[in-house]
Each structure stands twice: as C-alpha cells, then as structure tokens.
Design a protein around this motif. Structure first.
Motif, PDB file in Angstrom:
ATOM      1  N   GLU A   1      24.179  66.815   4.236  1.00 39.36           N
ATOM      2  CA  GLU A   1      24.332  66.830   2.784  1.00 39.36           C
ATOM      3  C   GLU A   1      24.491  68.254   2.282  1.00 39.36           C
ATOM      4  O   GLU A   1      24.174  69.210   2.988  1.00 39.36           O
ATOM      5  CB  GLU A   1      23.128  66.174   2.111  1.00 39.36           C
ATOM      6  CG  GLU A   1      21.815  66.906   2.307  1.00 39.36           C
ATOM      7  CD  GLU A   1      20.614  66.164   1.756  1.00 39.36           C
ATOM      8  OE1 GLU A   1      20.749  65.028   1.283  1.00 39.36           O
ATOM      9  OE2 GLU A   1      19.525  66.745   1.781  1.00 39.36           O
ATOM     10  N   SER A   2      25.004  68.367   1.076  1.00 41.63           N
ATOM     11  CA  SER A   2      25.036  69.632   0.347  1.00 41.63           C
ATOM     12  C   SER A   2      24.314  69.379  -0.969  1.00 41.63           C
ATOM     13  O   SER A   2      24.475  68.311  -1.573  1.00 41.63           O
ATOM     14  CB  SER A   2      26.483  70.071   0.097  1.00 41.63           C
ATOM     15  OG  SER A   2      26.497  71.335  -0.543  1.00 41.63           O
ATOM     16  N   LYS A   3      23.503  70.338  -1.406  1.00 41.64           N
ATOM     17  CA  LYS A   3      22.690  70.142  -2.607  1.00 41.64           C
ATOM     18  C   LYS A   3      23.106  71.126  -3.687  1.00 41.64           C
ATOM     19  O   LYS A   3      23.261  72.316  -3.429  1.00 41.64           O
ATOM     20  CB  LYS A   3      21.212  70.352  -2.296  1.00 41.64           C
ATOM     21  CG  LYS A   3      20.662  69.392  -1.263  1.00 41.64           C
ATOM     22  CD  LYS A   3      19.233  69.753  -0.932  1.00 41.64           C
ATOM     23  CE  LYS A   3      18.732  68.985   0.256  1.00 41.64           C
ATOM     24  NZ  LYS A   3      17.441  69.501   0.708  1.00 41.64           N
TER      25      LYS A   3
ATOM     26  N   ARG B   1      25.544  63.445  -0.134  1.00 42.33           N
ATOM     27  CA  ARG B   1      25.271  63.057   1.245  1.00 42.33           C
ATOM     28  C   ARG B   1      26.518  62.455   1.885  1.00 42.33           C
ATOM     29  O   ARG B   1      27.200  61.661   1.268  1.00 42.33           O
ATOM     30  CB  ARG B   1      24.143  62.027   1.287  1.00 42.33           C
ATOM     31  CG  ARG B   1      22.843  62.570   0.714  1.00 42.33           C
ATOM     32  CD  ARG B   1      21.722  61.565   0.799  1.00 42.33           C
ATOM     33  NE  ARG B   1      21.420  61.331   2.200  1.00 42.33           N
ATOM     34  CZ  ARG B   1      21.015  60.152   2.669  1.00 42.33           C
ATOM     35  NH1 ARG B   1      20.853  59.130   1.874  1.00 42.33           N
ATOM     36  NH2 ARG B   1      20.769  60.014   3.948  1.00 42.33           N
TER      37      ARG B   1
ATOM     38  N   GLN C   1      23.046  61.421  -4.905  1.00 40.01           N
ATOM     39  CA  GLN C   1      21.656  61.073  -5.137  1.00 40.01           C
ATOM     40  C   GLN C   1      20.996  62.200  -5.917  1.00 40.01           C
ATOM     41  O   GLN C   1      21.515  63.308  -5.984  1.00 40.01           O
ATOM     42  CB  GLN C   1      20.916  60.855  -3.810  1.00 40.01           C
ATOM     43  CG  GLN C   1      21.400  59.662  -3.049  1.00 40.01           C
ATOM     44  CD  GLN C   1      20.590  59.434  -1.780  1.00 40.01           C
ATOM     45  OE1 GLN C   1      20.247  60.375  -1.083  1.00 40.01           O
ATOM     46  NE2 GLN C   1      20.291  58.185  -1.492  1.00 40.01           N
ATOM     47  N   TYR C   2      19.825  61.905  -6.487  1.00 44.93           N
ATOM     48  CA  TYR C   2      19.084  62.905  -7.243  1.00 44.93           C
ATOM     49  C   TYR C   2      17.736  63.184  -6.616  1.00 44.93           C
ATOM     50  O   TYR C   2      17.096  62.283  -6.075  1.00 44.93           O
ATOM     51  CB  TYR C   2      18.816  62.422  -8.672  1.00 44.93           C
ATOM     52  CG  TYR C   2      19.999  62.512  -9.564  1.00 44.93           C
ATOM     53  CD1 TYR C   2      20.502  63.747  -9.939  1.00 44.93           C
ATOM     54  CD2 TYR C   2      20.629  61.377 -10.022  1.00 44.93           C
ATOM     55  CE1 TYR C   2      21.605  63.838 -10.748  1.00 44.93           C
ATOM     56  CE2 TYR C   2      21.720  61.457 -10.838  1.00 44.93           C
ATOM     57  CZ  TYR C   2      22.206  62.688 -11.200  1.00 44.93           C
ATOM     58  OH  TYR C   2      23.295  62.781 -12.004  1.00 44.93           O
ATOM     59  N   SER C   3      17.318  64.425  -6.731  1.00 44.37           N
ATOM     60  CA  SER C   3      15.944  64.824  -6.473  1.00 44.37           C
ATOM     61  C   SER C   3      15.521  65.556  -7.738  1.00 44.37           C
ATOM     62  O   SER C   3      16.155  66.532  -8.134  1.00 44.37           O
ATOM     63  CB  SER C   3      15.850  65.749  -5.264  1.00 44.37           C
ATOM     64  OG  SER C   3      16.274  65.090  -4.102  1.00 44.37           O
TER      65      SER C   3
ATOM     66  N   VAL D   1      18.262  68.339  -8.697  1.00 46.67           N
ATOM     67  CA  VAL D   1      19.129  68.583  -7.546  1.00 46.67           C
ATOM     68  C   VAL D   1      20.036  67.370  -7.368  1.00 46.67           C
ATOM     69  O   VAL D   1      19.560  66.235  -7.276  1.00 46.67           O
ATOM     70  CB  VAL D   1      18.317  68.823  -6.254  1.00 46.67           C
ATOM     71  CG1 VAL D   1      19.239  68.946  -5.052  1.00 46.67           C
ATOM     72  CG2 VAL D   1      17.456  70.075  -6.396  1.00 46.67           C
TER      73      VAL D   1
ATOM     74  N   ARG E   1      22.277  65.690  -4.791  1.00 42.50           N
ATOM     75  CA  ARG E   1      22.485  65.691  -3.342  1.00 42.50           C
ATOM     76  C   ARG E   1      23.779  64.941  -3.043  1.00 42.50           C
ATOM     77  O   ARG E   1      23.922  63.779  -3.406  1.00 42.50           O
ATOM     78  CB  ARG E   1      21.317  65.002  -2.644  1.00 42.50           C
ATOM     79  CG  ARG E   1      20.001  65.711  -2.872  1.00 42.50           C
ATOM     80  CD  ARG E   1      18.818  64.904  -2.389  1.00 42.50           C
ATOM     81  NE  ARG E   1      18.959  64.556  -0.993  1.00 42.50           N
ATOM     82  CZ  ARG E   1      18.358  63.501  -0.448  1.00 42.50           C
ATOM     83  NH1 ARG E   1      17.604  62.701  -1.178  1.00 42.50           N
ATOM     84  NH2 ARG E   1      18.514  63.245   0.827  1.00 42.50           N
TER      85      ARG E   1
ATOM     86  N   THR F   1      13.003  72.853  -2.325  1.00 41.38           N
ATOM     87  CA  THR F   1      14.093  72.474  -1.430  1.00 41.38           C
ATOM     88  C   THR F   1      15.202  73.520  -1.489  1.00 41.38           C
ATOM     89  O   THR F   1      15.384  74.182  -2.513  1.00 41.38           O
ATOM     90  CB  THR F   1      14.654  71.074  -1.774  1.00 41.38           C
ATOM     91  OG1 THR F   1      15.570  70.680  -0.759  1.00 41.38           O
ATOM     92  CG2 THR F   1      15.344  71.056  -3.120  1.00 41.38           C
TER      93      THR F   1
ATOM     94  N   VAL G   1      18.992  74.738  -1.789  1.00 44.47           N
ATOM     95  CA  VAL G   1      20.226  74.250  -2.402  1.00 44.47           C
ATOM     96  C   VAL G   1      21.395  75.103  -1.923  1.00 44.47           C
ATOM     97  O   VAL G   1      21.211  76.213  -1.443  1.00 44.47           O
ATOM     98  CB  VAL G   1      20.136  74.243  -3.945  1.00 44.47           C
ATOM     99  CG1 VAL G   1      19.087  73.247  -4.422  1.00 44.47           C
ATOM    100  CG2 VAL G   1      19.844  75.628  -4.502  1.00 44.47           C
TER     101      VAL G   1
END
Length: 174
Positions: A129-131, A61, A40-42, A57, A59, A100, A102
């Motif tokens: 999750e890991s970012k 998950r 996923q993206y942030s 970022v 993500r 956030t 990371v």
C-alpha cells in the motif's frame, strides 16, 4: 505466456518395451494485469470540536496479484466543513492505532471543484500500500461531512472499479 514448455509422455507395454514422445507447447498473447486498488481510511478520530486538527490517512492498497502500473489518481471530496492540509514532506501521521509512516513524497496534489486530486506514478507492489497523510481542521461547529476517497477507475492498472471508494463521516460537535 510467451514461454515454451516441453511435455514428454512415456509408454510401456506388457513386455517391458518403452517408447517416449514429446512435444512443445507455447502460449502466446497478453494476459490482463491483476491489479486491484482499494481505498481505506485510518483516522485519528472522526469527532471534532471547532478548531481541532486531526490526522487522517488515506491508504491505497493493492490487493491484486500484480504490481500497479502507470499513474494512480485518488480524489478526496466532501470536506466543506473542514480545511485539509497536505504536506509533501510529511513522513508520519498520528492515528488511533498510533503513529504510522506515510508516503506523501510520492504524491502530488491538484485542487479541483469539490475536492483534491492526489496522483502518483510510484508502483504499489501486489499486497502493498501507499499512504497519503492529511491533517484536517474543523471549521464550522455543528457540521458533519462525508470524507470520501475515490480511486479513479482504471488508474494504476486497476481493472475493478467496484471497490474504489471509501467513506468516513467526520462530525464537528456544537
């Protein structure tokens, strides 16, 4: 799996006599991991002016029931109109929702044709999750690009490759 459960039955007749019987059940074998990774993206934003730097970022998950296992590989591609900077010492990124944390120290990079491969052998617990924090610079006005992150099938123990790609369109205004 590989444990024994004792099952006990008790029977009583109309006269009140009671008897019991018990037996053991042992299930043997290997159960497949239930690891399901999803990209996923942030974003800090997806519209740029030429020369703008923005944090993105990725993500990774783990929405499965088990912790990840083994190396995880994520390929980020489609950034022909952007320069991507990865700082392994980066600990925070600024996105639309604020700052956030990371996990860049957990990831290594390999530049390949068409993108960058990020790899990690850190376990991502179920439900966690890991970012990966990236900084992108807009290079060419009037361009847009698909920012695509793909979790390589079966890495980290993932057994469902149908949900392993996330795409965002980044545009550079003229």
């Amino acid at each position: 799996v590989d444990s024994t459960t004792t099952v006990t039955y008790e029977a009583m007749d109309p006269a009140g006599n009671i008897t019991t019987c018990s037996f053991d059940i042992t299930v043997e074998g290997d159960c497949p991991l239930e690891v399901e990774l999803r990209a996923q993206y942030s974003l800090q934003g997806n519209t740029y002016s030429e020369g703008d730097f923005r944090d993105q970022v990725v993500r990774v998950r783990n929405i499965g029931a088990d912790d990840s296992e083994g190396e995880i590989s994520v390929f980020v591609s489609g950034l022909t109109a952007f320069d991507v900077v990865f700082d392994p010492n980066q600990t925070t990124a600024n996105i639309l929702l604020g700052t956030t944390t990371v996990n860049n120290q957990d990831w290594t990079t390999t530049v390949l044709a068409g993108g960058v491969l990020y790899t990690s052998s850190v376990v991502i617990p179920a439900g966690s999750e890991s970012k990966i924090g990236l900084s992108t610079e807009a290079l060419v006005a009037g361009q847009s690009a698909d920012f695509v992150a793909t979790i390589i099938a079966e890495t980290g123990g993932d057994n469902n490759s149908n949900n392993n790609t996330a795409t965002k369109i980044l545009a550079i205004s003229p």
